[in-house]
Design a protein around this motif. Sequence first.
Motif, PDB file in Angstrom:
ATOM      1  N   GLU A  54    -118.571  20.117 -51.989  1.00 53.85           N
ATOM      2  CA  GLU A  54    -118.058  21.486 -51.838  1.00 53.85           C
ATOM      3  C   GLU A  54    -117.687  22.087 -53.185  1.00 53.85           C
ATOM      4  OE1 GLU A  54    -118.200  23.502 -49.215  1.00 53.85           O
ATOM      5  OE2 GLU A  54    -119.287  21.833 -48.288  1.00 53.85           O
ATOM      6  N   TYR A  55    -117.096  21.285 -54.063  1.00 52.41           N
ATOM      7  CA  TYR A  55    -116.736  21.765 -55.407  1.00 52.41           C
ATOM      8  C   TYR A  55    -117.978  22.266 -56.145  1.00 52.41           C
ATOM      9  CZ  TYR A  55    -115.400  21.669 -60.313  1.00 52.41           C
ATOM     10  OH  TYR A  55    -115.212  22.006 -61.628  1.00 52.41           O
ATOM     11  N   TYR A  89    -126.572  23.508 -56.977  1.00 50.01           N
ATOM     12  CA  TYR A  89    -125.491  22.538 -57.138  1.00 50.01           C
ATOM     13  C   TYR A  89    -125.987  21.178 -57.608  1.00 50.01           C
ATOM     14  CZ  TYR A  89    -126.237  19.895 -52.772  1.00 50.01           C
ATOM     15  OH  TYR A  89    -126.751  19.094 -51.791  1.00 50.01           O
ATOM     16  N   LYS A 141    -120.921  23.038 -54.853  1.00 45.74           N
ATOM     17  CA  LYS A 141    -121.559  24.154 -54.134  1.00 45.74           C
ATOM     18  C   LYS A 141    -120.840  25.471 -54.450  1.00 45.74           C
ATOM     19  CE  LYS A 141    -123.969  21.924 -50.352  1.00 45.74           C
ATOM     20  NZ  LYS A 141    -124.145  21.844 -48.892  1.00 45.74           N
ATOM     21  N   GLN A 142    -119.508  25.417 -54.543  1.00 44.19           N
ATOM     22  CA  GLN A 142    -118.747  26.617 -54.910  1.00 44.19           C
ATOM     23  C   GLN A 142    -119.116  27.054 -56.322  1.00 44.19           C
ATOM     24  OE1 GLN A 142    -116.713  28.608 -53.105  1.00 44.19           O
ATOM     25  NE2 GLN A 142    -116.642  29.921 -54.893  1.00 44.19           N
ATOM     26  N   MET A 143    -119.190  26.106 -57.245  1.00 41.52           N
ATOM     27  CA  MET A 143    -119.580  26.424 -58.610  1.00 41.52           C
ATOM     28  C   MET A 143    -121.005  26.984 -58.644  1.00 41.52           C
ATOM     29  SD  MET A 143    -119.537  24.067 -62.050  1.00 41.52           S
ATOM     30  CE  MET A 143    -117.937  23.405 -61.666  1.00 41.52           C
ATOM     31  N   ASP A 184    -115.587  16.646 -50.530  1.00 38.96           N
ATOM     32  CA  ASP A 184    -114.860  17.508 -51.459  1.00 38.96           C
ATOM     33  C   ASP A 184    -115.628  17.709 -52.761  1.00 38.96           C
ATOM     34  OD1 ASP A 184    -114.436  14.790 -52.027  1.00 38.96           O
ATOM     35  OD2 ASP A 184    -112.507  15.175 -53.004  1.00 38.96           O
ATOM     36  N   GLN A 231    -122.432  28.792 -56.328  1.00 40.28           N
ATOM     37  CA  GLN A 231    -122.369  30.198 -55.899  1.00 40.28           C
ATOM     38  C   GLN A 231    -121.891  31.086 -57.044  1.00 40.28           C
ATOM     39  OE1 GLN A 231    -119.869  30.274 -52.436  1.00 40.28           O
ATOM     40  NE2 GLN A 231    -121.582  29.850 -51.052  1.00 40.28           N
ATOM     41  N   GLU A 232    -120.941  30.596 -57.821  1.00 39.22           N
ATOM     42  CA  GLU A 232    -120.391  31.383 -58.929  1.00 39.22           C
ATOM     43  C   GLU A 232    -121.376  31.539 -60.078  1.00 39.22           C
ATOM     44  OE1 GLU A 232    -116.813  29.357 -60.024  1.00 39.22           O
ATOM     45  OE2 GLU A 232    -115.886  29.661 -58.063  1.00 39.22           O
ATOM     46  N   THR A 233    -122.185  30.509 -60.327  1.00 36.84           N
ATOM     47  CA  THR A 233    -123.064  30.518 -61.497  1.00 36.84           C
ATOM     48  C   THR A 233    -124.510  30.872 -61.180  1.00 36.84           C
ATOM     49  OG1 THR A 233    -123.587  28.168 -61.269  1.00 36.84           O
ATOM     50  CG2 THR A 233    -121.677  28.754 -62.646  1.00 36.84           C
TER      51      THR A 233
END
Length: 71
Positions: free
Chosen positions: A37-38, A50, A40-42, A34, A44-46
């Motif tokens: 993934e948190y 990661y 990695k998501q950030m 988790d 993608q956004e920035t």
Amino acid sequence: MNYEKRIRFFETERPAESYANTLKKQVTLRLGVDVIEYFKQMAQETGIPYQNLVNLYLRQCAHSHKRLTVA
């Protein structure tokens, strides 16, 4: 350094062997799926890798002397 400044820092061109890279040490960590993934998501956004985001977050915690609450 605020969030927007960090993003601008990573968007600028840096030499392949920058001074910051010479101050890093490779380690192995076991992180929860988790958590990975948190970040990695950030990432993608920035647009910031990661692993760099994890390092930035931990550096911020260290510099502010943030203490973990263990219940």
